[in-house]
Write an enzyme that holds these catalytic residues in place. Structure first.
Site: not given
Ligand code: G6P
Length: 610
Positions: A2, A27, A75, A99-100, A483, A487, A490, A506, A605
């Site tokens: 947020c 955010r 968010w 925010n939180g 990574e 990438k 996402e 395997h 992010k």
């Protein structure tokens, strides 16, 4: 997550809110809202969706003459994205953005419900607003009310608060979530992150936990825990408004990929002595620091954790120091044993990731020294670590990190070289060569890979629209594959997994069918033949193979459908070129899939909740 913004002053508050919130969208971007003071009331306009949805609403119902406002981009955590769950939330005399997470919101809500307090939303934030309202009466002391209310709350918060009877005034407080104050020519500001305020001012102050900020049109003051009122020690940021804009690129992600050469140089060049040796004394880490280090524990999340895996391998191979990587959200609950001489390296682009912060604080509580690798300056992880090493990547806006990750790896390269040299495990010449490979070869390798962008786009055509894709690699290449897969998935929403090349057989090889794309990374000469065998295994089962390998690999065309050649002048050159290739492939694939590259669904992010 947020994003929060606030302004009070002579200027027109509403456009400042929308401009700042647009930058803060990284955010969180599932709903958005503002509360703006007009002559007669505080008007709240909020909705599900992006800033553009809010702007459309404001066009239909403009708010004129507001000089004080708070805003929020969300968010969702408690309560899904909806108009009613969007912030700001109003309760009686209080309007706030948050925010939180208020962890004990259920208990607080039950208590307030008993006294007849109505609730419209499913959010913990509305409960916070009601809790504060219960502690405040018009004319009473707002600072006292904020202290009283926050004392009842458990969890993390950054609040921007308006009181109905105190026009032109904004109060703010934080715990665990970031908040900065800023001073402009036309008033005072509040934001989760300085990038949102760059169009307005460069003068800022990161609010400390326990301090309450009080902003009026012509003053910005702090109230300490003991009631002392004082002026913040304002600082100047070096960031420019351009650094938070796309600068001609179609997406922030692409811009940030292209910024990598410069970012690598910045991250490495301040850590070199005039003789060309690696040196972190600018970060307060002298060579002697490394001598007693017997074990390194790296804690991080997401891409930062993947950078940590590369770093751990470098610490072990170059400096001969045992190093392990822990997912930050796991570290605290299943902590590894710490032998004497253990240090902990938290890595975080944002410097605010709650899981990483919690892991770092746990390590500190056990008396372990912490050396944080952070990009965003003055953030909580940077401030609270024993040592902070900034990556100097500049603001990273795209949710999918590229230059943030890249500079984390370059700093880890330099750190492994510094530790190895300080402990006498590599010679001066070897240390100098490693440094040169980071500052010279790596940026050049990134550029040389970007010159192949058309070819990478062609390869992406074979990936877009596929259901499953696999990355395989050994050693450092397995770390990079993780990574690469993150990438790709996402931002393109294509399922993509990374496998240690030798492990695929395997079990997971059963998923390979005719045409399944497999991308094999092979940067280490000594491992090429082994990886090539794995490549043949999947290819003979129908995989469409892209091989990313060293330019000196022997006849790679015979084992792959397409080959991406990497420079071979040093390990850094090969690795950073491969990194750029996989980032660009992800970007181009997502582009072809028509995805919202800078704002992928469900993500944020900066993740400031556990
Ligand atoms: C989020 C982001 C990831 C990032 C991770 C860690 O999940 O979407 O891209 O790698 O957080 O972030 P940090 O800021 O701590 O590096």
């Amino acid at each position: 997550m947020c994003g929060i913004i606030g302004y009070t002053g002579e200027g027109n508050a509403v456009p400042k809110m929308t401009k700042g919130l647009t930058v803060l969208e990284y955010r969180g971007y599932d709903s958005v809202g503002i509360a703006a003071e007009t002559e007669d009331a505080i008007e709240v306009v909020k909705c599900k969706g992006r800033i553009t949805s809010l702007e459309e609403k404001l066009e239909k119902h403009p708010i004129e003459g507001a000089h004080c406002a708070i805003g929020h981009t969300r968010w969702a955590t408690h309560g899904g994205p909806s108009d009613v769950n969007a912030h700001p939330h109003k309760a009686g005399n209080v309007v706030l953005v948050h925010n939180g997470i208020i962890e004990n919101y259920k208990e607080l809500k039950d208590e307030l419900s008993k006294t007849g307090t109505p609730f419209l939303s499913e959010t913990d934030t509305e409960v916070a607003a009601a809790t504060l309202n219960a502690c405040y009466r018009p004319g009473s002391d707002p600072v006292k009310a904020i202290r009283e209310a926050t004392a009842k709350m458990k969890g993390s918060y950054a609040f921007g608060i308006l009181f109905v009877d105190l026009p032109g005034e904004i109060y703010a407080i934080r715990q665990g979530s970031p908040l900065i104050l800023a001073k402009g020519e036309d008033g005072y500001y509040l934001a989760s992150d300085m990038t949102a305020l760059l169009p307005f001012t460069k003068t800022y102050y990161p609010l400390k936990e326990g301090q309450i900020a009080h902003l009026t049109p012509d003053s910005g003051t702090l109230v300490a825990g003991d009631g002392r009122v004082f002026e913040p020690q304002w600082k100047k940021t070096e960031m420019t408004p351009e650094s938070a804009q796309k600068g001609g690129y179609e997406h922030f992600m692409l811009k940030e990929i292209y910024e990598q050469p410069e970012a690598i140089v910045k991250s490495a060049s301040t850590r070199i002595t005039k003789d060309g040796l690696p040196d972190f004394s600018v970060d307060g880490i002298l060579p002697d620091f490394w001598k007693p280090v017997k074990n390194i524990q790296i804690v991080a999340c997401g891409s930062a954790m993947h950078a940590g895996i590369v770093g751990a391998k470098l610490f072990e191979e170059v400096a001969k120091i045992p190093a392990s990587v822990y997912i930050a959200s796991e570290y605290r609950y299943h902590p590894p044993l710490a032998v004497e001489g253990t240090i902990v390296i938290p890595i975080s682009q944002s410097g605010e990731t709650a899981d990483t912060l919690a892991a770092m604080n746990y390590a500190k509580s056990k008396g372990l020294p912490t050396v944080a690798i952070v990009n965003a300056v003055e953030t909580t992880i940077a401030r609270e670590a024993d040592h902070r090493v900034y990556t100097y990547a500049g603001p990273e806006i795209a949710v999918a990190t590229t230059k943030g990750y890249c500079t984390q790896v370059s700093v880890l390269f330099m750190m492994a070289a510094a530790a190895a040299h300080a402990c006498g495990r590599i010679s001066d010449d070897e240390a100098k060569a490693l440094v040169q490979s980071v500052v010279k070869d790596a940026p050049a390798a990134v550029l040389s890979m970007l010159e192949k962008r058309d070819y990478l786009r062609e390869l992406a055509r074979g990936l877009a629209g596929k259901e499953h894709i696999f990355y395989i690699g050994r050693g450092l290449d397995y770390a990079l594959s993780m990574e690469a897969a993150l990438k790709l998935k996402e931002i393109s929403y294509i399922h993509c997994e990374a496998y240690a090349a030798g492990e695929l057989k395997h079990g997971t090889i059963s998923l390979i069918e005719e045409g399944t794309p497999v991308i094999a990374i092979s940067t280490e000469k000594a491992l090429y033949d082994k990886t090539e065998s794995n490549v043949r295994e999947v290819r003979s089962r129908g995989a469409k193979l892209i091989l990313i390998c060293r330019a000196d690999a022997e006849n790679p065309e015979r084992s792959a459908d397409s080959v991406i050649y990497l420079p071979i002048n040093s390990l850094a050159a090969t690795l950073f070129a491969a990194m750029t290739a996989v980032q660009t492939i992800a970007y181009e694939t997502a582009y072809l899939c028509g995805c919202d590259i800078d704002r992928p669904r469900n993500l944020a992010k900066s993740v400031t909740v556990e």
